[in-house]
Design a protein around this motif. Structure first.
Motif, PDB file in Angstrom:
ATOM      1  N   SER A  32     -33.258  57.351  37.972  1.00 41.27           N
ATOM      2  CA  SER A  32     -31.992  57.927  38.409  1.00 41.27           C
ATOM      3  C   SER A  32     -31.356  57.048  39.481  1.00 41.27           C
ATOM      4  O   SER A  32     -32.055  56.563  40.372  1.00 41.27           O
ATOM      5  N   TRP A  33     -30.038  56.848  39.361  1.00 40.22           N
ATOM      6  CA  TRP A  33     -29.322  55.967  40.278  1.00 40.22           C
ATOM      7  C   TRP A  33     -27.997  56.588  40.734  1.00 40.22           C
ATOM      8  O   TRP A  33     -27.399  57.392  40.040  1.00 40.22           O
ATOM      9  N   ARG A  34     -27.561  56.126  41.868  1.00 36.49           N
ATOM     10  CA  ARG A  34     -26.194  56.378  42.336  1.00 36.49           C
ATOM     11  C   ARG A  34     -25.470  55.055  42.176  1.00 36.49           C
ATOM     12  O   ARG A  34     -25.939  54.015  42.645  1.00 36.49           O
ATOM     13  N   VAL A  35     -24.348  55.086  41.503  1.00 36.83           N
ATOM     14  CA  VAL A  35     -23.536  53.887  41.289  1.00 36.83           C
ATOM     15  C   VAL A  35     -22.204  54.110  41.996  1.00 36.83           C
ATOM     16  O   VAL A  35     -21.529  55.103  41.749  1.00 36.83           O
ATOM     17  N   THR A  36     -21.858  53.183  42.905  1.00 37.95           N
ATOM     18  CA  THR A  36     -20.612  53.335  43.651  1.00 37.95           C
ATOM     19  C   THR A  36     -19.988  51.980  43.946  1.00 37.95           C
ATOM     20  O   THR A  36     -20.609  50.937  43.765  1.00 37.95           O
TER      21      THR A  36
ATOM     22  N   TYR B 120     -17.788  63.852  44.272  1.00 35.05           N
ATOM     23  CA  TYR B 120     -16.551  63.598  45.001  1.00 35.05           C
ATOM     24  C   TYR B 120     -16.513  62.150  45.462  1.00 35.05           C
ATOM     25  O   TYR B 120     -17.539  61.478  45.563  1.00 35.05           O
ATOM     26  N   ASP B 121     -15.330  61.685  45.786  1.00 33.71           N
ATOM     27  CA  ASP B 121     -15.137  60.385  46.440  1.00 33.71           C
ATOM     28  C   ASP B 121     -15.681  59.209  45.643  1.00 33.71           C
ATOM     29  O   ASP B 121     -16.216  58.251  46.196  1.00 33.71           O
ATOM     30  N   TYR B 122     -15.546  59.287  44.334  1.00 33.27           N
ATOM     31  CA  TYR B 122     -15.890  58.151  43.468  1.00 33.27           C
ATOM     32  C   TYR B 122     -17.390  57.853  43.437  1.00 33.27           C
ATOM     33  O   TYR B 122     -17.806  56.709  43.365  1.00 33.27           O
ATOM     34  N   TYR B 123     -18.203  58.887  43.493  1.00 37.14           N
ATOM     35  CA  TYR B 123     -19.648  58.735  43.338  1.00 37.14           C
ATOM     36  C   TYR B 123     -20.023  59.040  41.888  1.00 37.14           C
ATOM     37  O   TYR B 123     -19.536  60.011  41.312  1.00 37.14           O
ATOM     38  N   MET B 124     -20.881  58.210  41.313  1.00 42.77           N
ATOM     39  CA  MET B 124     -21.348  58.403  39.948  1.00 42.77           C
ATOM     40  C   MET B 124     -22.879  58.351  39.954  1.00 42.77           C
ATOM     41  O   MET B 124     -23.465  57.501  40.620  1.00 42.77           O
ATOM     42  N   TYR B 125     -23.478  59.263  39.223  1.00 40.40           N
ATOM     43  CA  TYR B 125     -24.933  59.353  39.147  1.00 40.40           C
ATOM     44  C   TYR B 125     -25.347  59.178  37.691  1.00 40.40           C
ATOM     45  O   TYR B 125     -24.796  59.836  36.800  1.00 40.40           O
ATOM     46  N   ILE B 126     -26.315  58.310  37.468  1.00 39.57           N
ATOM     47  CA  ILE B 126     -26.783  58.028  36.116  1.00 39.57           C
ATOM     48  C   ILE B 126     -28.287  58.206  36.083  1.00 39.57           C
ATOM     49  O   ILE B 126     -28.997  57.782  36.998  1.00 39.57           O
ATOM     50  N   GLY B 127     -28.753  58.819  35.024  1.00 45.06           N
ATOM     51  CA  GLY B 127     -30.178  58.960  34.801  1.00 45.06           C
ATOM     52  C   GLY B 127     -30.517  58.490  33.406  1.00 45.06           C
ATOM     53  O   GLY B 127     -29.738  58.673  32.474  1.00 45.06           O
TER      54      GLY B 127
ATOM     55  N   GLY C 182     -19.976  43.848  40.970  1.00 44.11           N
ATOM     56  CA  GLY C 182     -19.436  44.179  42.286  1.00 44.11           C
ATOM     57  C   GLY C 182     -19.661  45.621  42.683  1.00 44.11           C
ATOM     58  O   GLY C 182     -19.314  46.027  43.793  1.00 44.11           O
ATOM     59  N   LEU C 183     -20.249  46.414  41.787  1.00 42.47           N
ATOM     60  CA  LEU C 183     -20.616  47.777  42.149  1.00 42.47           C
ATOM     61  C   LEU C 183     -22.024  47.754  42.727  1.00 42.47           C
ATOM     62  O   LEU C 183     -22.747  46.779  42.586  1.00 42.47           O
ATOM     63  N   TYR C 184     -22.394  48.846  43.355  1.00 46.95           N
ATOM     64  CA  TYR C 184     -23.714  48.968  43.963  1.00 46.95           C
ATOM     65  C   TYR C 184     -24.496  50.037  43.218  1.00 46.95           C
ATOM     66  O   TYR C 184     -23.958  51.096  42.881  1.00 46.95           O
ATOM     67  N   ILE C 185     -25.756  49.741  42.961  1.00 46.79           N
ATOM     68  CA  ILE C 185     -26.620  50.691  42.273  1.00 46.79           C
ATOM     69  C   ILE C 185     -27.860  50.905  43.133  1.00 46.79           C
ATOM     70  O   ILE C 185     -28.502  49.950  43.559  1.00 46.79           O
ATOM     71  N   GLU C 186     -28.119  52.175  43.431  1.00 44.43           N
ATOM     72  CA  GLU C 186     -29.247  52.525  44.303  1.00 44.43           C
ATOM     73  C   GLU C 186     -30.070  53.618  43.619  1.00 44.43           C
ATOM     74  O   GLU C 186     -29.507  54.503  42.980  1.00 44.43           O
ATOM     75  N   GLU C 187     -31.375  53.565  43.769  1.00 41.25           N
ATOM     76  CA  GLU C 187     -32.198  54.660  43.277  1.00 41.25           C
ATOM     77  C   GLU C 187     -31.787  55.922  44.027  1.00 41.25           C
ATOM     78  O   GLU C 187     -31.720  55.929  45.261  1.00 41.25           O
TER      79      GLU C 187
END
Length: 162
Positions: free
Chosen positions: A3-7, A127-134, A150-155
């Protein structure tokens, strides 16, 4: 499941609690013409769309299903997307060919929904352009593509999981 947060937000600009510190950052489609140009907005929006498509391609997924759905009538009318939105319902399958239009409507605050494929894959939006992918796979190639775009992906675990 991975699972990641992509922003578009650089994690280096977060405080110890994870709050983003740059108050000048645009966060919404309504900021176009105020704090972000339409051209820059569209570039970033396309990166989010490309991220989802890249994950789907790496996992060999060609359809996601709407799980939860909210529609915002004023925005539907303002952005003249009544026809497309009228064909959406919980449980509807969205093909990879339809994903781009759907994601743009989500990012532009016309609708909100969660997209899922059983226990294999999901996309949630905050909200605020947060996307979560699993995903059931780690998708190393796609993670590299996201970072190089250029996007950031974090666990990160989606706060929208039930």
């Amino acid at each position: 499941m991975y699972s990641w947060r992509v922003t578009k937000y650089d994690p280096l600009n977060r405080d110890i609690n994870g709050f983003y510190l740059d108050s000048n950052e645009w966060t919404c489609f309504s900021d176009v013409g105020k704090t972000v140009s339409l051209e820059k907005y569209l570039q970033v929006e396309q990166k989010y769309v490309n991220t989802i498509i890249a994950f789907m391609n790496e996992m060999d997924i060609n359809k996601l299903y709407i799980n939860d759905l909210e529609q915002y009538l004023e925005e539907i009318r303002a952005q003249n997307v009544t026809d497309f939105v009228s064909k959406l319902w919980i449980g509807k399958g969205i093909t990879i060919g339809e994903i781009e239009e759907l994601i743009k409507l989500i990012l532009r605050n016309v609708i909100w929904c969660k997209l899922e494929l059983k226990k294999q894959f999901f996309v949630h939006f905050g909200y605020d352009y947060y996307m979560y992918i699993g995903a059931s796979e780690n998708c190393y190639r796609t993670q590299e593509k996201v970072t190089s775009s250029g996007l950031y992906i974090e666990e990160f675990v989606s706060p929208y999981l039930k």
